[in-house]
Design a protein around this motif. Structure first.
Motif, PDB file in Angstrom:
ATOM      1  N   THR A  72      -3.874   6.523 -30.888  1.00 25.61           N
ATOM      2  CA  THR A  72      -4.628   7.702 -30.488  1.00 25.61           C
ATOM      3  C   THR A  72      -4.690   7.740 -28.967  1.00 25.61           C
ATOM      4  O   THR A  72      -5.023   6.730 -28.336  1.00 25.61           O
ATOM      5  CB  THR A  72      -6.067   7.647 -31.051  1.00 25.61           C
ATOM      6  N   LEU A  73      -4.389   8.908 -28.385  1.00 22.80           N
ATOM      7  CA  LEU A  73      -4.441   9.086 -26.934  1.00 22.80           C
ATOM      8  C   LEU A  73      -5.454  10.173 -26.614  1.00 22.80           C
ATOM      9  O   LEU A  73      -5.379  11.287 -27.145  1.00 22.80           O
ATOM     10  CB  LEU A  73      -3.058   9.468 -26.388  1.00 22.80           C
ATOM     11  N   ARG A 125     -11.834  13.575 -20.788  1.00 23.15           N
ATOM     12  CA  ARG A 125     -13.119  13.970 -21.368  1.00 23.15           C
ATOM     13  C   ARG A 125     -13.372  13.320 -22.719  1.00 23.15           C
ATOM     14  O   ARG A 125     -14.417  13.493 -23.305  1.00 23.15           O
ATOM     15  CB  ARG A 125     -13.187  15.486 -21.520  1.00 23.15           C
ATOM     16  N   GLY A 126     -12.380  12.574 -23.235  1.00 24.30           N
ATOM     17  CA  GLY A 126     -12.545  11.910 -24.519  1.00 24.30           C
ATOM     18  C   GLY A 126     -11.988  12.695 -25.688  1.00 24.30           C
ATOM     19  O   GLY A 126     -12.091  12.260 -26.836  1.00 24.30           O
ATOM     20  N   THR A 127     -11.382  13.856 -25.422  1.00 29.07           N
ATOM     21  CA  THR A 127     -10.788  14.678 -26.472  1.00 29.07           C
ATOM     22  C   THR A 127      -9.484  14.050 -26.934  1.00 29.07           C
ATOM     23  O   THR A 127      -8.643  13.681 -26.105  1.00 29.07           O
ATOM     24  CB  THR A 127     -10.513  16.112 -25.956  1.00 29.07           C
ATOM     25  N   VAL A 128      -9.294  13.928 -28.259  1.00 25.28           N
ATOM     26  CA  VAL A 128      -8.050  13.394 -28.792  1.00 25.28           C
ATOM     27  C   VAL A 128      -6.949  14.408 -28.517  1.00 25.28           C
ATOM     28  O   VAL A 128      -7.018  15.554 -28.944  1.00 25.28           O
ATOM     29  CB  VAL A 128      -8.165  13.116 -30.312  1.00 25.28           C
ATOM     30  N   ARG A 129      -5.915  13.981 -27.799  1.00 21.40           N
ATOM     31  CA  ARG A 129      -4.807  14.874 -27.451  1.00 21.40           C
ATOM     32  C   ARG A 129      -3.541  14.558 -28.223  1.00 21.40           C
ATOM     33  O   ARG A 129      -2.710  15.427 -28.424  1.00 21.40           O
ATOM     34  CB  ARG A 129      -4.533  14.784 -25.947  1.00 21.40           C
ATOM     35  N   ALA A 130      -3.386  13.301 -28.632  1.00 18.28           N
ATOM     36  CA  ALA A 130      -2.192  12.925 -29.404  1.00 18.28           C
ATOM     37  C   ALA A 130      -2.584  11.847 -30.399  1.00 18.28           C
ATOM     38  O   ALA A 130      -3.393  10.968 -30.095  1.00 18.28           O
ATOM     39  CB  ALA A 130      -1.089  12.438 -28.478  1.00 18.28           C
ATOM     40  N   LEU A 162      -0.633  16.768 -32.103  1.00 18.46           N
ATOM     41  CA  LEU A 162      -0.864  17.028 -30.684  1.00 18.46           C
ATOM     42  C   LEU A 162      -1.914  18.118 -30.575  1.00 18.46           C
ATOM     43  O   LEU A 162      -1.911  19.077 -31.363  1.00 18.46           O
ATOM     44  CB  LEU A 162       0.432  17.472 -30.000  1.00 18.46           C
ATOM     45  N   ALA A 163      -2.813  18.016 -29.595  1.00 16.32           N
ATOM     46  CA  ALA A 163      -3.890  18.980 -29.440  1.00 16.32           C
ATOM     47  C   ALA A 163      -4.012  19.418 -27.991  1.00 16.32           C
ATOM     48  O   ALA A 163      -3.607  18.700 -27.076  1.00 16.32           O
ATOM     49  CB  ALA A 163      -5.202  18.364 -29.914  1.00 16.32           C
ATOM     50  N   ASP A 164      -4.599  20.612 -27.792  1.00 14.79           N
ATOM     51  CA  ASP A 164      -4.841  21.090 -26.435  1.00 14.79           C
ATOM     52  C   ASP A 164      -6.116  20.460 -25.887  1.00 14.79           C
ATOM     53  O   ASP A 164      -6.745  19.632 -26.543  1.00 14.79           O
ATOM     54  CB  ASP A 164      -4.895  22.618 -26.396  1.00 14.79           C
ATOM     55  N   GLN A 200      -8.978  21.578 -25.679  1.00 15.80           N
ATOM     56  CA  GLN A 200     -10.170  21.896 -26.463  1.00 15.80           C
ATOM     57  C   GLN A 200     -10.199  21.173 -27.802  1.00 15.80           C
ATOM     58  O   GLN A 200     -11.134  21.284 -28.571  1.00 15.80           O
ATOM     59  CB  GLN A 200     -10.238  23.415 -26.707  1.00 15.80           C
ATOM     60  N   GLY A 201      -9.126  20.444 -28.123  1.00 17.04           N
ATOM     61  CA  GLY A 201      -9.028  19.736 -29.385  1.00 17.04           C
ATOM     62  C   GLY A 201      -8.391  20.556 -30.488  1.00 17.04           C
ATOM     63  O   GLY A 201      -8.330  20.128 -31.637  1.00 17.04           O
ATOM     64  N   ASN A 202      -7.894  21.760 -30.143  1.00 14.36           N
ATOM     65  CA  ASN A 202      -7.224  22.619 -31.118  1.00 14.36           C
ATOM     66  C   ASN A 202      -5.807  22.121 -31.344  1.00 14.36           C
ATOM     67  O   ASN A 202      -5.113  21.739 -30.410  1.00 14.36           O
ATOM     68  CB  ASN A 202      -7.188  24.072 -30.627  1.00 14.36           C
ATOM     69  N   ASP A 203      -5.370  22.144 -32.609  1.00 18.43           N
ATOM     70  CA  ASP A 203      -4.034  21.662 -32.961  1.00 18.43           C
ATOM     71  C   ASP A 203      -2.941  22.491 -32.291  1.00 18.43           C
ATOM     72  O   ASP A 203      -2.939  23.725 -32.369  1.00 18.43           O
ATOM     73  CB  ASP A 203      -3.824  21.710 -34.475  1.00 18.43           C
ATOM     74  N   LEU A 204      -2.025  21.808 -31.633  1.00 16.66           N
ATOM     75  CA  LEU A 204      -0.837  22.430 -31.088  1.00 16.66           C
ATOM     76  C   LEU A 204       0.363  22.166 -31.981  1.00 16.66           C
ATOM     77  O   LEU A 204       1.234  23.027 -32.133  1.00 16.66           O
ATOM     78  CB  LEU A 204      -0.533  21.875 -29.683  1.00 16.66           C
ATOM     79  N   TYR A 205       0.376  20.970 -32.565  1.00 15.29           N
ATOM     80  CA  TYR A 205       1.506  20.584 -33.411  1.00 15.29           C
ATOM     81  C   TYR A 205       1.026  19.536 -34.382  1.00 15.29           C
ATOM     82  O   TYR A 205       0.259  18.647 -34.044  1.00 15.29           O
ATOM     83  CB  TYR A 205       2.648  20.017 -32.555  1.00 15.29           C
ATOM     84  N   LYS A 206       1.484  19.673 -35.647  1.00 16.75           N
ATOM     85  CA  LYS A 206       1.198  18.676 -36.666  1.00 16.75           C
ATOM     86  C   LYS A 206       2.456  18.453 -37.482  1.00 16.75           C
ATOM     87  O   LYS A 206       3.144  19.427 -37.827  1.00 16.75           O
ATOM     88  CB  LYS A 206       0.106  19.173 -37.619  1.00 16.75           C
ATOM     89  N   ALA A 207       2.728  17.230 -37.768  1.00 17.09           N
ATOM     90  CA  ALA A 207       3.857  16.924 -38.646  1.00 17.09           C
ATOM     91  C   ALA A 207       3.491  15.710 -39.469  1.00 17.09           C
ATOM     92  O   ALA A 207       3.065  14.705 -38.911  1.00 17.09           O
ATOM     93  CB  ALA A 207       5.123  16.656 -37.825  1.00 17.09           C
ATOM     94  N   PRO A 208       3.624  15.724 -40.713  1.00 21.33           N
ATOM     95  CA  PRO A 208       4.000  16.884 -41.556  1.00 21.33           C
ATOM     96  C   PRO A 208       2.843  17.821 -41.749  1.00 21.33           C
ATOM     97  O   PRO A 208       1.689  17.578 -41.645  1.00 21.33           O
ATOM     98  CB  PRO A 208       4.417  16.246 -42.859  1.00 21.33           C
TER      99      PRO A 208
END
Length: 141
Positions: A106-107, A111-116, A129-131, A133-141
């Motif tokens: 986890t990266l 600010r402590g927001t999970v980005r990867a 991967l997240a922006d 704000q913590g919103n999903d940018l990419y998920k696999a699967p």
């Protein structure tokens, strides 16, 4: 044989004798120095091997910087082992853990927001991967 040639031979023998005695003294001093160096190196090795334990056991290892902030933690939870790396402000930035479902990385941002998030779980691998704000940018699967 005259007195002068005899005196020259005696002086030559004396010079050779001084040279031989000098070389013998030099050899003795050299062998003494080598022996002293060997003893010193042996004692240094003994001290070093005694100073470094074969293994260290603990439930948790905490690495702190000169200001006392935790920069890394190696430990166990009831779910498994983990390695946590913090920034200079003590905020968690990266976590590598092994749970019963599998390993994960986890990266976090500053600010402590999970980005990867990368994990291998029983159902297969996961990448997220997240922006900022913590919103999903990419998920696999």
């Amino acid at each position: 044989m005259d007195l002068e040639s005899r005196l020259l031979r005696v002086e030559l023998r004396a010079a050779r004798l001084r040279l031989l005695v000098g070389l013998l003294l030099l050899g003795l001093l050299g062998s003494w120095a080598l022996q002293a160096a060997w003893i010193y190196r042996t004692k240094l090795r003994e001290r070093t091997s005694q100073a470094i334990p074969e293994f260290v056991q603990a439930r948790r290892f905490i690495l702190v910087d000169p200001q006392g902030e935790e920069t890394a933690v190696l430990g166990n939870t009831d779910q498994g082992p983990f390695l946590e790396l913090n920034d200079q402000h003590g905020r968690r930035r990266a976590v590598l853990d092994v749970r019963s479902t599998g390993p994960g990385l986890t990266l976090n941002d500053a600010r402590g927001t999970v980005r990867a998030l990368l994990a291998v779980e029983t159902g297969g691998p996961f990448l997220g991967l997240a922006d900022d704000q913590g919103n999903d940018l990419y998920k696999a699967p």
